[in-house]
Motif scaffolding. Structure first.
Motif, PDB file in Angstrom:
ATOM      1  N   TYR A  50       0.820  -1.204   0.000  1.00 32.13           N
ATOM      2  CA  TYR A  50       0.000   0.000   0.000  1.00 32.13           C
ATOM      3  C   TYR A  50       0.861   1.264   0.000  1.00 32.13           C
ATOM      4  O   TYR A  50       0.359   2.361   0.209  1.00 32.13           O
ATOM      5  N   ASP A  51       2.163   1.090  -0.231  1.00 31.50           N
ATOM      6  CA  ASP A  51       3.114   2.184  -0.295  1.00 31.50           C
ATOM      7  C   ASP A  51       3.224   2.947   1.031  1.00 31.50           C
ATOM      8  O   ASP A  51       3.523   4.135   1.066  1.00 31.50           O
ATOM      9  N   THR A  52       2.962   2.241   2.106  1.00 26.66           N
ATOM     10  CA  THR A  52       3.185   2.810   3.430  1.00 26.66           C
ATOM     11  C   THR A  52       4.283   2.009   4.126  1.00 26.66           C
ATOM     12  O   THR A  52       4.578   0.868   3.757  1.00 26.66           O
ATOM     13  N   VAL A  53       4.874   2.608   5.126  1.00 25.32           N
ATOM     14  CA  VAL A  53       5.993   1.961   5.818  1.00 25.32           C
ATOM     15  C   VAL A  53       5.502   0.731   6.570  1.00 25.32           C
ATOM     16  O   VAL A  53       4.545   0.801   7.351  1.00 25.32           O
ATOM     17  N   ASP A  54       6.160  -0.392   6.329  1.00 23.62           N
ATOM     18  CA  ASP A  54       5.818  -1.653   7.000  1.00 23.62           C
ATOM     19  C   ASP A  54       6.588  -1.722   8.314  1.00 23.62           C
ATOM     20  O   ASP A  54       7.535  -2.491   8.481  1.00 23.62           O
ATOM     21  N   LYS A  55       6.157  -0.899   9.252  1.00 20.83           N
ATOM     22  CA  LYS A  55       6.856  -0.758  10.533  1.00 20.83           C
ATOM     23  C   LYS A  55       6.896  -2.072  11.310  1.00 20.83           C
ATOM     24  O   LYS A  55       5.930  -2.836  11.290  1.00 20.83           O
ATOM     25  N   TYR A  56       8.026  -2.317  11.956  1.00 20.84           N
ATOM     26  CA  TYR A  56       8.230  -3.530  12.760  1.00 20.84           C
ATOM     27  C   TYR A  56       7.952  -4.776  11.909  1.00 20.84           C
ATOM     28  O   TYR A  56       7.240  -5.701  12.326  1.00 20.84           O
ATOM     29  N   ASP A  57       8.532  -4.817  10.715  1.00 19.94           N
ATOM     30  CA  ASP A  57       8.154  -5.827   9.713  1.00 19.94           C
ATOM     31  C   ASP A  57       8.556  -7.247  10.054  1.00 19.94           C
ATOM     32  O   ASP A  57       8.128  -8.183   9.381  1.00 19.94           O
ATOM     33  N   ASP A  58       9.361  -7.442  11.095  1.00 19.18           N
ATOM     34  CA  ASP A  58       9.743  -8.811  11.466  1.00 19.18           C
ATOM     35  C   ASP A  58       9.086  -9.237  12.778  1.00 19.18           C
ATOM     36  O   ASP A  58       9.487 -10.232  13.385  1.00 19.18           O
ATOM     37  N   LEU A  59       8.080  -8.484  13.200  1.00 20.68           N
ATOM     38  CA  LEU A  59       7.358  -8.818  14.431  1.00 20.68           C
ATOM     39  C   LEU A  59       5.862  -8.671  14.166  1.00 20.68           C
ATOM     40  O   LEU A  59       5.371  -7.561  13.939  1.00 20.68           O
ATOM     41  N   PRO A  60       5.117  -9.767  14.147  1.00 19.10           N
ATOM     42  CA  PRO A  60       3.676  -9.687  13.911  1.00 19.10           C
ATOM     43  C   PRO A  60       2.998  -8.703  14.870  1.00 19.10           C
ATOM     44  O   PRO A  60       3.390  -8.575  16.038  1.00 19.10           O
ATOM     45  N   LYS A  61       1.977  -8.013  14.375  1.00 16.59           N
ATOM     46  CA  LYS A  61       1.342  -6.934  15.134  1.00 16.59           C
ATOM     47  C   LYS A  61       0.799  -7.407  16.475  1.00 16.59           C
ATOM     48  O   LYS A  61       0.750  -6.631  17.443  1.00 16.59           O
ATOM     49  N   ALA A  62       0.412  -8.667  16.544  1.00 19.90           N
ATOM     50  CA  ALA A  62      -0.126  -9.191  17.810  1.00 19.90           C
ATOM     51  C   ALA A  62       0.875  -9.068  18.948  1.00 19.90           C
ATOM     52  O   ALA A  62       0.488  -9.049  20.127  1.00 19.90           O
ATOM     53  N   TYR A  63       2.182  -8.963  18.608  1.00 24.30           N
ATOM     54  CA  TYR A  63       3.212  -8.932  19.637  1.00 24.30           C
ATOM     55  C   TYR A  63       3.797  -7.533  19.832  1.00 24.30           C
ATOM     56  O   TYR A  63       4.727  -7.360  20.622  1.00 24.30           O
ATOM     57  N   TRP A  64       3.262  -6.529  19.165  1.00 28.67           N
ATOM     58  CA  TRP A  64       3.771  -5.171  19.328  1.00 28.67           C
ATOM     59  C   TRP A  64       3.692  -4.668  20.766  1.00 28.67           C
ATOM     60  O   TRP A  64       4.545  -3.875  21.184  1.00 28.67           O
ATOM     61  N   PRO A  65       2.706  -5.094  21.555  1.00 32.34           N
ATOM     62  CA  PRO A  65       2.704  -4.645  22.960  1.00 32.34           C
ATOM     63  C   PRO A  65       3.960  -5.044  23.729  1.00 32.34           C
ATOM     64  O   PRO A  65       4.245  -4.473  24.794  1.00 32.34           O
ATOM     65  N   ASN A  66       4.722  -6.013  23.218  1.00 35.06           N
ATOM     66  CA  ASN A  66       5.937  -6.450  23.910  1.00 35.06           C
ATOM     67  C   ASN A  66       7.118  -5.518  23.656  1.00 35.06           C
ATOM     68  O   ASN A  66       8.150  -5.655  24.314  1.00 35.06           O
ATOM     69  N   LEU A  67       6.995  -4.600  22.707  1.00 38.65           N
ATOM     70  CA  LEU A  67       8.117  -3.753  22.318  1.00 38.65           C
ATOM     71  C   LEU A  67       8.574  -2.846  23.452  1.00 38.65           C
ATOM     72  O   LEU A  67       7.758  -2.250  24.162  1.00 38.65           O
ATOM     73  N   ASN A  68       9.874  -2.728  23.587  1.00 36.70           N
ATOM     74  CA  ASN A  68      10.450  -1.817  24.562  1.00 36.70           C
ATOM     75  C   ASN A  68      10.160  -0.373  24.144  1.00 36.70           C
ATOM     76  O   ASN A  68      10.391  -0.001  23.003  1.00 36.70           O
ATOM     77  N   GLN A  69       9.658   0.416  25.071  1.00 38.84           N
ATOM     78  CA  GLN A  69       9.329   1.813  24.800  1.00 38.84           C
ATOM     79  C   GLN A  69      10.097   2.779  25.693  1.00 38.84           C
ATOM     80  O   GLN A  69       9.787   3.966  25.744  1.00 38.84           O
ATOM     81  N   ASP A  70      11.127   2.277  26.375  1.00 38.31           N
ATOM     82  CA  ASP A  70      11.960   3.165  27.182  1.00 38.31           C
ATOM     83  C   ASP A  70      12.763   4.091  26.272  1.00 38.31           C
ATOM     84  O   ASP A  70      12.995   3.768  25.103  1.00 38.31           O
ATOM     85  N   PRO A  71      13.219   5.249  26.790  1.00 39.85           N
ATOM     86  CA  PRO A  71      14.118   6.079  25.989  1.00 39.85           C
ATOM     87  C   PRO A  71      15.320   5.251  25.537  1.00 39.85           C
ATOM     88  O   PRO A  71      15.759   4.360  26.285  1.00 39.85           O
ATOM     89  N   PRO A  72      15.837   5.491  24.316  1.00 38.69           N
ATOM     90  CA  PRO A  72      15.530   6.628  23.435  1.00 38.69           C
ATOM     91  C   PRO A  72      14.269   6.468  22.599  1.00 38.69           C
ATOM     92  O   PRO A  72      13.941   7.365  21.824  1.00 38.69           O
ATOM     93  N   PHE A  73      13.573   5.307  22.724  1.00 34.93           N
ATOM     94  CA  PHE A  73      12.312   5.170  21.995  1.00 34.93           C
ATOM     95  C   PHE A  73      11.294   6.138  22.604  1.00 34.93           C
ATOM     96  O   PHE A  73      10.841   7.069  21.949  1.00 34.93           O
ATOM     97  N   GLY A  74      10.929   5.893  23.840  1.00 38.17           N
ATOM     98  CA  GLY A  74      10.157   6.860  24.585  1.00 38.17           C
ATOM     99  C   GLY A  74       8.776   7.168  24.056  1.00 38.17           C
ATOM    100  O   GLY A  74       8.246   8.261  24.298  1.00 38.17           O
ATOM    101  N   GLY A  75       8.175   6.246  23.301  1.00 34.78           N
ATOM    102  CA  GLY A  75       6.835   6.509  22.796  1.00 34.78           C
ATOM    103  C   GLY A  75       6.770   7.591  21.745  1.00 34.78           C
ATOM    104  O   GLY A  75       5.711   8.177  21.502  1.00 34.78           O
ATOM    105  N   LYS A  76       7.880   7.848  21.096  1.00 38.09           N
ATOM    106  CA  LYS A  76       7.916   8.902  20.076  1.00 38.09           C
ATOM    107  C   LYS A  76       7.185   8.457  18.818  1.00 38.09           C
ATOM    108  O   LYS A  76       7.025   7.265  18.550  1.00 38.09           O
ATOM    109  N   LYS A  77       6.773   9.434  18.020  1.00 39.07           N
ATOM    110  CA  LYS A  77       6.026   9.187  16.789  1.00 39.07           C
ATOM    111  C   LYS A  77       6.796   9.730  15.598  1.00 39.07           C
ATOM    112  O   LYS A  77       7.696  10.565  15.760  1.00 39.07           O
TER     113      LYS A  77
END
Length: 422
Positions: free
Chosen positions: A362-389
């Motif tokens: 769909y010509d959009t970024v396939d974010k986290y393409d090696d991790l199925p979406k069902a497991y995205w809640p497991n992603l580390n969100q500590d800085p430097p990630f920090g929940g940034k968009k």
């Protein structure tokens, strides 16, 4: 730097731990696969014998089905016992035509890794012992081996590594080796008549060698000398260290501990934890040609005891950063090939995902393409990630990334640095 006496104590302690040797004097024979309690002198002598035997085995390609692949083929001592190549995975199997599925880790600085546990609590000396740090410890990218003796069996029997069919095949190779008599002298004259015991013995010898301080944990980097007051760091390296430790900037030290422990133990540059950070899928790994194949680390496919634990999917071991500047591929799938890009990925994974992840149909970024979406809640969100968009300011700019890389280059051991200056 450790004294020779301290190094000997460490090796003997490792052997006592691995074999269940006991210190009280007795009349037990020091040979045999399971010799029972030994005196202190016998334990030292046995540790030295096992280290010498394990060293010979480590460099012996005849222990593989191909006859061409030794432990040192992938764990090269000239590269801090990590891979010499930039390939994300190594080839193995009976004909050296079977691809691995994960990047080869370094074998240096594994001696302090605790056994795997789902609920790790710091000791009173190390931190807040009431905090559950979650899955922690073990060896390999998914923590499925607790000790060097367990880890050593994995490549010996893996179909895409040294590819021995079973304990009988390993025993046959050992029987023909130049050190067969030495092996029998250490483990008993009839050890080759019992293949399972022979395999255990081989793993114990390799595991004991991998506890050799001078080879595997010298703590001889310039940063170690700096901590001991025997060296200085440049202004750039010091700034990189500050950024590395700053909780609002790199925050690297939250997982890659950079300060000595309260008991004076040198920093390990890992907390031994397992976390999910969604490294991009690596198309250079043959297994990834199958779109249904996903390496989910702690919940499989190589580790099987946590299959179905969705909260563990995507978690991989936090490796030590000691000697990280020597690597030519980074993370569990070897996706990145420069240290700078690996650091930059942390800084802008979420603020500039289009830099790291491919576009989909769909010509959009396939974010986290090696991790199925069902497991995205497991992603580390500590800085430097920090929940940034996307579009947010990253935690680190280019100059700061460069300074962190400069600091990481101070973690190269002296023997490795000397080889590269020759």
């Amino acid at each position: 730097m450790m004294t020779r006496r301290w190094k000997s104590l460490v090796i003997a302690s490792a052997a006592i731990s691995a074999f269940g040797f006991a210190a009280p004097a007795n009349t037990a024979r020091p040979d045999g696969v399971h010799p029972g309690p030994l005196s202190r002198d016998q334990a030292f002598a046995r540790a030295e014998a096992l280290t010498a035997l394990g060293r010979k085995m480590f460099f012996d390609p005849a222990l593989s089905a191909s006859g061409k692949q030794a432990c040192s083929s992938c764990h090269d001592p000239r590269h801090a016992f990590g891979p010499a190549s930039a390939s994300p995975v190594e080839m193995g199997g009976p004909n050296l035509d079977q691809s691995g599925v994960r990047a080869v880790p370094s074998l240096r600085y594994l001696e302090a890794a605790p056994a795997f546990t789902e609920h790790f609590h710091d000791s009173e000396d190390e931190g807040d012992e009431s905090v559950d740090n979650g899955p922690t410890g073990g060896l390999t990218w998914d923590g499925r081996a607790d000790h060097g003796v367990d880890q050593a069996k994995i490549p010996l029997l893996s179909p895409f590594e040294m590819a021995n069919k079973d304990a009988v095949a390993v025993t046959a190779a050992l029987r023909k080796s130049a050190y067969a008599d030495e092996f029998k002298a250490t483990f008993g004259n009839d050890v080759f008549d019992r293949p399972d015991d022979a395999l255990d013995a081989a793993a114990e010898a390799l595991g004991t060698f991998e506890q050799s301080a001078v080879d595997f944990y010298p703590y001889s980097s310039r940063y170690d000398a700096f901590l001991a007051g025997k060296a200085t760091l440049s202004a750039r390296e010091l700034h990189g260290r500050a950024l590395f430790e700053d909780e609002a900037k790199g925050n690297c030290a939250s997982c890659h501990l950079s300060e000595p422990a309260n008991d004076g133990e040198p920093p390990q540059f890992t907390d031994f934890g397992l976390i999910a950070i969604a490294v991009p899928r690596n198309p250079a790994i043959p297994a990834n040609a199958d779109p249904t194949y996903v390496d989910l680390g702690l919940c499989g496919p190589l580790r099987t005891d946590f299959r179905g634990r969705t909260d563990y999917c995507g978690l991989f071991k936090t490796p030590t950063l000691r000697n990280v500047a020597l690597r030519k591929s980074f993370f569990h799938n070897g996706y990145f090939h420069t240290l700078r890009k690996a650091v930059a990925f942390y800084a802008s994974r979420d603020t500039d995902p289009g830099r790291w992840y491919p576009k989909n149909a769909y010509d959009t970024v396939d974010k986290y393409d090696d991790l199925p979406k069902a497991y995205w809640p497991n992603l580390n969100q500590d800085p430097p990630f920090g929940g940034k968009k996307p579009g947010d300011k990253p935690a680190l700019n280019d100059a700061e990334i460069d300074d962190i890389v400069a600091f990481l280059q101070t973690l190269t051991d002296a023997d490795q640095a000397a080889k590269r200056s020759q």
